[in-house]
Scaffold this motif. Structure first.
Motif, PDB file in Angstrom:
ATOM      1  N   SER A   1     -41.936  17.884 -49.303  1.00 61.42           N
ATOM      2  CA  SER A   1     -42.672  16.854 -48.277  1.00 61.42           C
ATOM      3  C   SER A   1     -44.206  16.662 -48.935  1.00 61.42           C
ATOM      4  O   SER A   1     -44.543  17.379 -49.816  1.00 61.42           O
ATOM      5  CB  SER A   1     -43.073  17.593 -46.933  1.00 61.42           C
ATOM      6  OG  SER A   1     -43.977  18.663 -47.199  1.00 61.42           O
TER       7      SER A   1
ATOM      8  N   VAL B   1     -42.907   4.379 -42.869  1.00 57.10           N
ATOM      9  CA  VAL B   1     -43.257   5.779 -43.555  1.00 57.10           C
ATOM     10  C   VAL B   1     -44.819   5.811 -43.854  1.00 57.10           C
ATOM     11  O   VAL B   1     -45.409   5.095 -44.540  1.00 57.10           O
ATOM     12  CB  VAL B   1     -42.430   5.910 -44.908  1.00 57.10           C
ATOM     13  CG1 VAL B   1     -42.918   7.477 -45.367  1.00 57.10           C
ATOM     14  CG2 VAL B   1     -41.065   5.984 -44.643  1.00 57.10           C
TER      15      VAL B   1
ATOM     16  N   VAL C   1     -48.232   8.512 -44.493  1.00 56.66           N
ATOM     17  CA  VAL C   1     -48.576   9.685 -44.657  1.00 56.66           C
ATOM     18  C   VAL C   1     -50.333   9.848 -44.238  1.00 56.66           C
ATOM     19  O   VAL C   1     -51.185   9.161 -44.774  1.00 56.66           O
ATOM     20  CB  VAL C   1     -48.638   9.794 -46.163  1.00 56.66           C
ATOM     21  CG1 VAL C   1     -48.761  11.545 -46.614  1.00 56.66           C
ATOM     22  CG2 VAL C   1     -47.166   9.617 -46.688  1.00 56.66           C
TER      23      VAL C   1
ATOM     24  N   GLU D   1     -41.755   8.589 -49.125  1.00 52.10           N
ATOM     25  CA  GLU D   1     -43.158   9.131 -49.052  1.00 52.10           C
ATOM     26  C   GLU D   1     -43.814   9.117 -50.192  1.00 52.10           C
ATOM     27  O   GLU D   1     -45.023   8.780 -50.279  1.00 52.10           O
ATOM     28  CB  GLU D   1     -43.054  10.770 -48.467  1.00 52.10           C
ATOM     29  CG  GLU D   1     -43.978  11.062 -47.474  1.00 52.10           C
ATOM     30  CD  GLU D   1     -43.714  12.371 -46.950  1.00 52.10           C
ATOM     31  OE1 GLU D   1     -44.064  12.793 -45.843  1.00 52.10           O
ATOM     32  OE2 GLU D   1     -43.361  13.465 -47.733  1.00 52.10           O
TER      33      GLU D   1
END
Ligand code: 13P
Ligand code: SF4
Length: 312
Positions: A124, A291, A293, A74
């Motif tokens: 996170s 991945v 975001v 991430e």
């Protein structure tokens, strides 16, 4: 090919398939020090969380294959949003990163009267977005020390790294009650047993270890810090290594002339070990497990990561 078909291939066959797919797809492999040794061998960049974040920010290739855990992939995506980032196993998370949520952090910030939030990278993206600056195990002391002395600091989520940074910087920190299940298991008894078995060895431990264990160590360092310690102290012939077994295996392979002893063989991060060569080949062929975001989170999380990189 399916993942099951890749699983039936020999190790040599997998290395060949990975090399071919890597060239076809224009991929770069970022690999954490805790990966299984056979996965470490495919790395373009191998290192600790800080080194991999720095490498991710500078990647030129179109595709990053991240062999590590989710928060690392991430961070790579946040730092280099134009690249596609994939993971060989999307289930490879870090249980410590799950010990603080963005909602809990927002409530804690209110309760503590708007402190400076220092977030370990083991969080996170949503938690990073609520934080002022990130840190890793190799720069936590420096980052904490950089906070203006009149500001209260809330450190999330690893209370062991936080308490180490507090001791070394002389700052008082509000510590979150999080921990790493791998490092928190090291005990004073493990140290006594290892020192009895290897009386001449130097003991290096990771700052995620409990404070009473860190207090008995000769060195406290990040994973890449330990690699540098062993490399830069050629006269030390024996080491006890207090971190995950992947790094112990890396050091043993790199220094066959030295005694490299684990502080405990129980120190295995099952999450890190979810990555296998078969899964790398499969994910690469299908460019699977991307991945992503959300933009509004990524922009705010990037500020905290960039601040860390500027200070490192
Ligand atoms: P390093 O940054 O020292 O590699 O640590 C990452 C990690 O997850 C330790 O458990
Ligand atoms: Fe998370 Fe601990 Fe595994 Fe590191 S070793 S990834 S902190 S669970």
């Amino acid at each position: 090919m399916t993942r099951e078909e890749y699983q039936k291939q020999s190790t040599d066959g997998l290395y060949r398939a990975i090399a071919r797919l890597k060239a076809e797809r224009g991929a770069v492999f970022l690999v954490h020090n805790y990966q299984a040794l056979e996965v470490q061998k495919i790395a373009d960049h191998i290192g600790d969380s800080l080194a991999l974040a720095q490498a991710a920010a500078a990647v030129d290739a179109r595709l990053i294959v991240f062999c590590g855990v989710h928060f690392m992939a991430e961070s790579a995506k946040i730092l280099n949003p134009g690249k596609k980032v994939i993971m060989p196993d999307r289930g490879a998370g870090c249980p410590m990163a799950d010990m603080v949520t963005a909602e809990q952090l927002i409530a804690a910030k209110k309760a503590h009267g708007d402190p400076v939030v220092v977030a370990y990278v083991n969080t996170s993206a949503a938690v990073k977005a609520e934080s002022d600056v990130c840190c890793t195990s190799s720069n936590a002391v420096k980052i904490v020390a950089s906070v203006p002395p009149d500001r209260k600091i809330l450190f999330v989520p690893d209370r062991n790294l936080g308490s180490y940074a507090a001791r070394m910087s002389g700052r008082e920190l509000v510590l979150w009650p999080g921990h790493c299940y791998v490092h928190n298991r090291f005990t004073v008894d493990d140290v006594r047993t290892a020192r009895d078995e290897h009386p001449g060895a130097r003991l290096a431990v990771h700052p995620e270890c409990p404070p009473e264990v860190a207090a008995l160590a000769d060195d406290v360092a990040s994973t890449s810090g330990m690699v540098a310690l062993v490399r830069d102290n050629p006269r030390v012939g024996e080491w006890i290594i207090g971190t995950e077994m992947g790094l112990v295996d890396q050091l043993s392979a790199a220094h066959p002339d030295k005694g490299i002893h684990p502080l405990s063989r129980r120190a295995v991060c099952n999450n890190m070990k979810l990555t296998t060569l078969a899964k790398v080949a499969w994910a690469l062929e299908h460019e699977a497990n991307e991945v992503t975001v959300p933009d509004e989170v990524a922009v705010r999380a990037k500020r905290a990561l960039d601040r860390m990189l500027e200070l490192s």
